[in-house]
Design a protein around this motif. Structure first.
Motif: not given
Length: 266
Positions: A144-151
């Motif tokens: 989740l943290s990686s996906i949110v930051d990628a967004l």
């Protein structure tokens, strides 16, 4: 026509630099004149991965106006041309990130592909690579943290006038790849360019200061990177690795031995 790709991630630890090094090496292996520039002038890692941590001239010196670009280009695996950043704090303080555009303008005259390893996260130094590239490729982990930051990085790229080509999902459990791919495309709103599975050979190659596509070309991660590189070039990927015979288990060996004994008695 030269293509410039910035490899970016929303957070550190996604394997972005490892992907950049291996993708660049694979493009070079496939006969493309490829340059890799480490634009992370604060937390440089390309040189460390390729054993160039003691390079006398780096992007730091070039951006500080102390040396010209030709002095900071090194030949890496498969003929990949590498422009590493330095690891000293003093060099970082003297480097002018605004001059990256000038460096890029010179490099694109010499190559077919330029990969820019961008700083992780959202910072002033990271904006230029996002804005000047033809397209941005996001490296994301399935968490989740990686996906949110990628967004967030995708949104920032669009704000500064850049374009996100797609994402590479790194360190994925192979059994969940299809599900993760669909979810990632839905959340990020960009296509998944490739999925790189969790592969213990990545660490072995890193310890040897060598790209996995060179040290372990038949490993799952290497094959995934090969597919991505082939798609970027516009050619079809063909896995030419010979099939490995299934290893016999105890039951198979026992059955064969038993059958052989019965045949001998006859």
């Amino acid at each position: 026509m030269v293509k410039v790709y910035t490899i970016a991630s929303g957070k550190g630890g996604t394997g972005k630099t490892t992907v950049s090094v291996n993708l660049g090496t694979m493009l070079a292996k496939m006969g493309k004149e490829t340059y890799l520039m480490d634009a992370d002038i604060g937390m440089a890692n390309v040189g460390l991965i390729l054993g160039l941590q003691d390079a006398p001239v780096t992007l730091h010196e070039i951006l500080a106006g102390k040396n010209n670009i030709d002095e900071g280009i090194y030949t890496g695996p498969a003929g990949l041309k590498v422009i590493p950043s330095g690891i000293s704090l003093q060099g970082f303080q003297q480097a002018d990130p605004d001059k990256i555009r000038d460096v890029m303008s010179e490099i694109v005259k010499r190559c077919e592909f330029l990969l820019i390893d961008a700083p992780a996260g959202i910072s002033k130094d990271g904006v230029v690579p996002l804005a000047v590239a033809d397209e941005v490729i996001l490296v994301v982990n399935p968490e989740l943290s990686s996906i949110v930051d990628a967004l967030k990085t995708k949104i920032l790229t669009e704000v500064v006038g850049g374009h996100v080509l797609g994402s590479i999902i790194n360190r994925v459990d192979q059994d969940k790849s299809d599900v993760i791919s669909r979810k990632m495309e839905k959340v990020l709103g960009v296509k998944v360019l490739g999925i790189i599975p969790e592969d213990s050979n990545v660490r072995r190659a890193a310890a040897a200061r060598s790209p996995i596509v060179v040290s372990y070309p038949d490993s799952p991660a290497s094959k995934a990177i090969h597919r991505i590189a082939a798609d970027l070039i516009g050619v079809s990927y063909k896995d030419e690795t010979p099939a490995v015979a299934k290893r016999e288990g105890f039951i198979d060996r026992f059955s064969k031995a038993l059958f052989k004994k019965k045949s001998d008695k006859k």
